[in-house]
Write a protein that holds these residues in place. Structure first.
Motif, PDB file in Angstrom:
ATOM      1  N   ILE A   1      -7.579   6.339  -3.020  1.00  0.00           N
ATOM      2  CA  ILE A   1      -6.224   6.650  -3.310  1.00  0.00           C
ATOM      3  C   ILE A   1      -5.226   6.963  -2.090  1.00  0.00           C
ATOM      4  CG2 ILE A   1      -4.387   7.166  -4.818  1.00  0.00           C
ATOM      5  CD1 ILE A   1      -6.652   7.138  -7.095  1.00  0.00           C
TER       6      ILE A   1
ATOM      7  N   ARG B   1     -10.487  16.274 -11.075  1.00  0.00           N
ATOM      8  CA  ARG B   1     -10.161  15.529  -9.796  1.00  0.00           C
ATOM      9  C   ARG B   1     -10.655  15.731  -8.541  1.00  0.00           C
ATOM     10  NH1 ARG B   1      -4.006  13.290 -11.866  1.00  0.00           N
ATOM     11  NH2 ARG B   1      -4.637  12.574 -13.780  1.00  0.00           N
TER      12      ARG B   1
ATOM     13  N   TRP C   1       0.129   9.949  -9.120  1.00  0.00           N
ATOM     14  CA  TRP C   1      -1.389   9.942  -9.886  1.00  0.00           C
ATOM     15  C   TRP C   1      -1.265  10.597 -11.098  1.00  0.00           C
ATOM     16  CZ3 TRP C   1      -6.218  12.626  -7.373  1.00  0.00           C
ATOM     17  CH2 TRP C   1      -5.845  14.036  -7.235  1.00  0.00           C
TER      18      TRP C   1
ATOM     19  N   LYS D   1     -13.536   8.195  -5.143  1.00  0.00           N
ATOM     20  CA  LYS D   1     -12.512   7.330  -5.724  1.00  0.00           C
ATOM     21  C   LYS D   1     -11.373   7.872  -5.643  1.00  0.00           C
ATOM     22  CE  LYS D   1     -11.857   3.525  -7.932  1.00  0.00           C
ATOM     23  NZ  LYS D   1     -11.812   3.288  -9.281  1.00  0.00           N
ATOM     24  N   ASN D   2     -11.103   8.992  -5.653  1.00  0.00           N
ATOM     25  CA  ASN D   2      -9.921   9.653  -5.396  1.00  0.00           C
ATOM     26  C   ASN D   2      -9.486   9.602  -4.017  1.00  0.00           C
ATOM     27  OD1 ASN D   2      -9.498   9.645  -8.307  1.00  0.00           O
ATOM     28  ND2 ASN D   2      -9.794  11.806  -8.074  1.00  0.00           N
TER      29      ASN D   2
ATOM     30  N   VAL E   1      -2.370   3.005  -7.060  1.00  0.00           N
ATOM     31  CA  VAL E   1      -3.105   3.996  -8.139  1.00  0.00           C
ATOM     32  C   VAL E   1      -2.789   3.245  -9.476  1.00  0.00           C
ATOM     33  CG1 VAL E   1      -2.848   6.443  -8.772  1.00  0.00           C
ATOM     34  CG2 VAL E   1      -1.692   5.878  -6.782  1.00  0.00           C
TER      35      VAL E   1
ATOM     36  N   ASN F   1     -15.947  12.649  -8.648  1.00  0.00           N
ATOM     37  CA  ASN F   1     -14.520  11.820  -8.677  1.00  0.00           C
ATOM     38  C   ASN F   1     -13.951  11.689  -7.481  1.00  0.00           C
ATOM     39  OD1 ASN F   1     -14.655  11.589 -11.612  1.00  0.00           O
ATOM     40  ND2 ASN F   1     -13.957  13.592 -11.772  1.00  0.00           N
TER      41      ASN F   1
ATOM     42  N   ASP G   1      -7.550   3.966 -12.159  1.00  0.00           N
ATOM     43  CA  ASP G   1      -7.964   4.231 -10.908  1.00  0.00           C
ATOM     44  C   ASP G   1      -8.379   5.798 -10.500  1.00  0.00           C
ATOM     45  OD1 ASP G   1      -8.013   1.676 -10.042  1.00  0.00           O
ATOM     46  OD2 ASP G   1      -6.314   1.622  -8.550  1.00  0.00           O
ATOM     47  N   VAL G   2      -7.587   6.574 -11.119  1.00  0.00           N
ATOM     48  CA  VAL G   2      -7.638   7.920 -10.891  1.00  0.00           C
ATOM     49  C   VAL G   2      -8.755   8.460 -11.769  1.00  0.00           C
ATOM     50  CG1 VAL G   2      -6.519  10.315 -10.759  1.00  0.00           C
ATOM     51  CG2 VAL G   2      -5.010   8.265 -10.316  1.00  0.00           C
ATOM     52  N   GLN G   3      -9.575   9.220 -11.020  1.00  0.00           N
ATOM     53  CA  GLN G   3     -10.801   9.587 -11.695  1.00  0.00           C
ATOM     54  C   GLN G   3     -10.722  11.025 -12.264  1.00  0.00           C
ATOM     55  OE1 GLN G   3     -13.530   7.429 -11.996  1.00  0.00           O
ATOM     56  NE2 GLN G   3     -11.676   6.097 -11.850  1.00  0.00           N
TER      57      GLN G   3
END
Length: 346
Positions: free
Chosen positions: A250, A238, A187, A246-247, A315, A243, A319-321
């Motif tokens: 993943i 993160r 990520w 959403k993470n 990922v 966040n 996609d990674v917040q």
């Protein structure tokens, strides 16, 4: 003590100057700093000895961790004849006196090296990194002092951490760089654009720190609940509530794939890093022997190209917040240094 894992830890060459290390290292920072209160010293020494018995010979620290306490811990763990088996990496570059100041001036480089040698109780540092790049000092000036330290036998190999591609290239022109340490995981992949290709063009080894996303790729959102109030990760973007949902999605995808493969999510995430190439050495940190045993087991996890692609699809870009750090100014994205012609030595 838990039984040492049965995984055979292979050896690998790091860079083109002769440095050889275990294909996975041990990041020691969290034993002493940033991830909550310092852990009990006897337990951490036991963990280090356990890692060495398992075949891990590449230990990573820095004078900034503590500050100084992590190097002192390793110095105690290295007593008793294990030093010759190891490749010891430490770092300089952030002065902790009166605030966090990034420094790369020659006098500081030398003083920092001599301080690390004393705390570690060694005559020579195997791999000495600049932890962050001083944007006020030409990289050629910093490298010039490091080259002198190599010639004096105080360090064997030189590394950079969180340096831009152009900085790496300029530094390598003064003295060969053996390794660049950077954040690289499933990520955190920004470095693939220009830094990784530059390292490979120049024959520089790649050391991946935080290959488990600071623990998030091991435990997902539930990790946050276990962090102490003193843990710096609570303030990392993160890990922030806005966040996290959403993470967490993943992680759930990674975890589901790991279950199908019969390994842990930690092992799957580490295996992804190992499969990036024979020039890549991840250095996951831990403070628990059982987690170490899991991590070293990643060396036995095999991934097909199709599985790699599937894992990466979880990922996808965007996609990674959240950023990697609360503030990015001290990282590789902004680490250019002035031209050598601008430097006026005192």
């Amino acid at each position: 003590m838990a039984a040492a894992p049965v995984t055979v830890v292979r050896r690998m060459k790091l860079g083109s100057q002769g440095l050889e290390v275990s294909a996975q290292g041990l990041g020691c920072m969290g034993m002493s700093a940033f991830y909550g209160p310092p852990k009990p010293e006897p337990d951490m020494i036991e963990l280090i000895h356990h890692a060495i018995a398992a075949g891990i010979t590449f230990l990573d620290t820095a004078d900034f961790y503590g500050p100084h306490t992590n190097e002192l811990l390793l110095g105690k763990a290295l007593q008793g004849g294990v030093r010759e088996k190891l490749q010891l990496a430490t770092k300089f570059g952030i002065s902790s006196g009166g605030g966090w100041e990034v420094r790369g001036d020659p006098a500081y480089v030398r003083a920092a090296c001599e301080g690390s040698l004393r705390r570690l109780g060694v005559g020579c540092i195997d791999l000495y990194y600049q932890l962050r790049i001083d944007t006020t000092v030409p990289i050629e000036v910093t490298m010039g002092e490091l080259k002198k330290l190599v010639e004096e036998g105080k360090i064997k190999y030189i590394g950079l951490s969180e340096a831009s591609a152009s900085t790496i290239r300029r530094a390598h022109g003064v003295h060969p760089i053996s390794a660049v340490q950077l954040e690289w995981s499933i990520w955190s992949r920004d470095v693939e654009e220009d830094i990784i290709p530059t390292c490979r063009e120049l024959g520089i080894g790649i050391v991946a720190y935080s290959p488990l996303g600071r623990g998030f790729l091991s435990g997902g959102a539930k990790l946050i609940d276990s962090l102490s109030e003193q843990d710096a990760r609570k303030n990392f973007p993160r890990f922030r509530p806005e966040n996290l949902d959403k993470n967490a999605q993943i992680f759930e995808r990674v975890n589901a794939m790991a279950t199908r493969k019969g390994c842990t999510p930690s092992q799957l995430a580490l295996a992804w890093v190992h499969h990036q190439g024979s020039d890549v050495c991840p250095i996951p940190g831990t403070t628990k022997i059982e987690n170490f045993n899991q991590n070293v087991g990643a060396l036995s996890v095999k991934l097909t190209p199709q599985e790699m692609a599937e894992l990466e699809s979880y990922v996808a870009a965007g996609d990674v917040q959240g950023d990697r750090y609360p503030q990015m100014a001290s990282t590789w994205k902004y680490c250019e240094t002035p031209p050598l012609s601008s430097w006026k030595s005192e």
